[in-house]
Design an enzyme around this catalytic site. Sequence first.
Site: not given
Ligand code: ADP
Ligand code: MG
Ligand code: MG
Length: 900
Positions: A27, A96, A105, A107, A340, A464, A572, A763, A782, A784-787, A850, A870
């Site tokens: 980001k 962010r 996961g 924040m 992104r 099988h 085979r 092999e 050839s 035979g990389t399994n064996d 193979c 190949y």
């Molecule tokens: P995530 O990584 O989950 O996408 P972001 O950091 O992109 O989280 O934040 C989620 C949303 O929060 C953004 O898409 C935007 O809409 C809002 N946001 C984040 N920063 C700002 C900011 N400086 N001004 C306005 N909205 C923001």
């Molecule tokens: Mg074999």
């Molecule tokens: Mg975002």
Amino acid sequence: MASKTAKKQVYLFPQGNKDMKDLLGGKGANLAEMSNLGLPVPPGFTITTEACMQFLKQKRMPAGVMDGVRAAMKQVEKETGKGFGDPKNPLLVSVRSGAKMSMPGMMDTILNLGLNDQTLQGMIKLTRNERFAYDAYRRFIMMFSSVALHLERSNFDKMMDAMKKKRGVKQDTELTAADLKALVAQFKAFFKAKMKRDFPTDPMEQLETAITAVFGSWNIKRAVDYRNQYHIPHDLGTAVNVQTMVFGNMGNDSGTGVAFTRDVATGEKMTYGEFLMNAQGEDVVAGVRTPIKIAKMKTQSPRIYKEFVTLATRIEKHYRDAMDIEFTIERGTLYILQCRVGKRTARAAVRIAVEMVGEKLISKAEAVMRVEPDQINQLLLPDFDPKEKERAEKEGRLLAKGLNASPGAASGAAVFTADKAAELGLGGEGRAVVLVRPETTPDDVHGMFASKGILTARGGATSHAAVVARGLGLPCVAGCEAIRVDEEKGRLSADGKVLKEGEAISIDGATGEVFAGLIPTIEPNLTKEKELTTLLGWADKIRRLEVWANADYPRDAIRARSFGAQGIGLCRTEHMFMETERLPIVQRMILAKTSEERTKALDELLPFQRSDFIGVLKAMDGLPVVIRLIDPPLHEFLPNHDELLVEVTELECRSPKSPKLKKARAMLAEVEGMREMNPMLGLRGCRLSIVMPEIVEMQTRAIIEAACECEKKKVDVHVKIMIPLVGHINELRLIRQRLEPVAKRVMKEKGVKVDYKFGTMIEIPRAALTADEVATEAEFFSFGTNDLTQTCFGFSRDDAEGKFLLKYVEDKILPDNPFQTLDQKGVGKLMETAVKLGRKTRPKLELGICGEHGGDPRSVEFCHRLGLDYVSCSPFRVPIARLAAAQAVVQDKVAKSDSR
Ligand code: ADP
Ligand code: MG
Ligand code: MG
């Protein structure tokens, strides 16, 4: 130890760029890049991933970080003309998280940081919008408390809901300034009760707390689990982005949204996405209100729409890829908050890559690099119509889930025996059938041929059913323990439901799902996949490795060719022995007491084998075909020992005088005589051919006769006879000495000369280590990389995968399952040695692989580097290997130019 001043820990956006993802996170790096492009990115700064890792090590804020933050904040204040904590003209920011790759996961974002009772007044005065200011405030308290300090968010939601109820309104937007003001007071009181302190009012303290929380979120369980699953290192850390707030919730000339520069599903070039009027970022994600399609913006606010499309196009052109863009509109002014490279389906990936070449945005080599080889599998297999699948789910037709043993979707009438499948299915009545078995055996193969898909109640990924289905490209769900198959009554039960023979069933081999009823599928067709064919055509021009296929039957060979195979790397022969009408002859041959008896049975088998080979050679007219002589131990063609024992015991009780018992006893004695402690390492491959040369003599005769007959019909034949499981040069020499005269004799009889060669599988480690000797007798190798993997590790695959190998991979004792991705260090070393030694003896020695690895992209890359001629893989993986082989060349070039 790093000195305190050495490392820069805080970067203003203009100080970074898109290539600094390691340090600034994805980001942050892209915010920097866009700032430098002059795009409307609200000013801000990024705290590095290094600072995060330092924080996690020291368990406190590293020295210098907050100084860096204060200095950067001064710059942002200067640029925006606002003051952080200034009641007259307050600067509010978002905090962010942002790791190198996007990662669930991490924040959640905190918006509107910097608000307190004083700055709030400033906001009210400046915007002359009390409602807006209190709305921002209540959001901030809620986000800060829940995200940074882990107070349950539901507590705040409950207070909101109570307020709405009290006011008799449904939408958040219907609450008045006074309502929100009352909520702010409630939130603060709740905070104080829980945290035993007042809600922090000092903006810098708020910021430090938020930064600390982002750093700490790197190690919360969800993030750690995710990294484990996707093999992401744990020492990358996350960056923190602090950015000036812009407000999408300032009224109906404001809003927020997400857009993609191409359609994520189809790849079509169009601005695609959703946005929400009068809202802040979190509202879109939370799904409180339903967003509208970007296309609508075109009519609702044409000026903004046009501006957005212009910016999106600029971003795409700059990154030269389809982009995912987050934006906010504040009172008619557009801001970009994130971009992104967009995630996409396989279909979209291919189309985007090909069209971007047409648009001169990227080169053909780049296009080839843009598609994951494994992904294109999706385009070559039948798939459920997504709407129909959704309907089936809604109707509660999901019966069970088994192992996703072979990808693709199939739908048809359930049948419970192979014979029934053959009768009703392909080659019979031509109906779509799904073969449902407790498990499959070689006796079921004819039924598998006739089916659209296979479902078994028992057996794993190497059962099988799974192995044969993958080879045939048939969808297969295996080991579906939740279903009970009653083949006698012709029905299955699962989830309290019963399906009778002929009733519709649907399976998804990619997910392991089993549904009752029909779900229409969308059938693949490579020739209709214009973009994919174009991309593969470019790949073919780039790659050096040839791609051959493993195909045992003419119909596989035909399919392999249509997928672009340039030869057969492994045909085979033993599957041909398994077919119903041939098995009794094969058994007679095995049990023969004299050489004449054996020869007689073999004479009966010869025409079968010859006609099989003619089929394959014809299909591959002009291309090389490697035929492997018999490999498995003979007991595989005889009845199962334990079942025989049961039969004999039962007969002994019920009818001790019956001739049937006599016969069964005799068979049992034979089978017992042939029993081995460890068949994998026992009498098989070339060892068997030495003990019992008549079989391979017959096979050689069948091959050369087939070749002669084809030549007579003007089929261009290049046949290679492959001797398996050689460990010592003398084994190969002995067999070749017996077979060469057979080949010569046949050609003389037929008066035809054919292009044939003798070679061997590598092999057994000893063969690899003495490849210089082996090459004196072998005209080709050839791998035979399994064996070779089994013997190099000393694993028996079936035992290993069933018992400990998956644990090995989970616990990272091994990086990958070596049967899926070649172990380059160990097995690869053996291959490298064999390549070197083999070519020393015979510079033009033809080299291929193979084993199943021949269709695994990473292994293909390795084979390219080894200098093989190949790779050979299942017909359905041929397109994947073509792409992977081209990527290997491009990567090679990049690596070489990097090291210059
Ligand atoms: P995530 O990584 O989950 O996408 P972001 O950091 O992109 O989280 O934040 C989620 C949303 O929060 C953004 O898409 C935007 O809409 C809002 N946001 C984040 N920063 C700002 C900011 N400086 N001004 C306005 N909205 C923001
Ligand atoms: Mg074999
Ligand atoms: Mg975002």
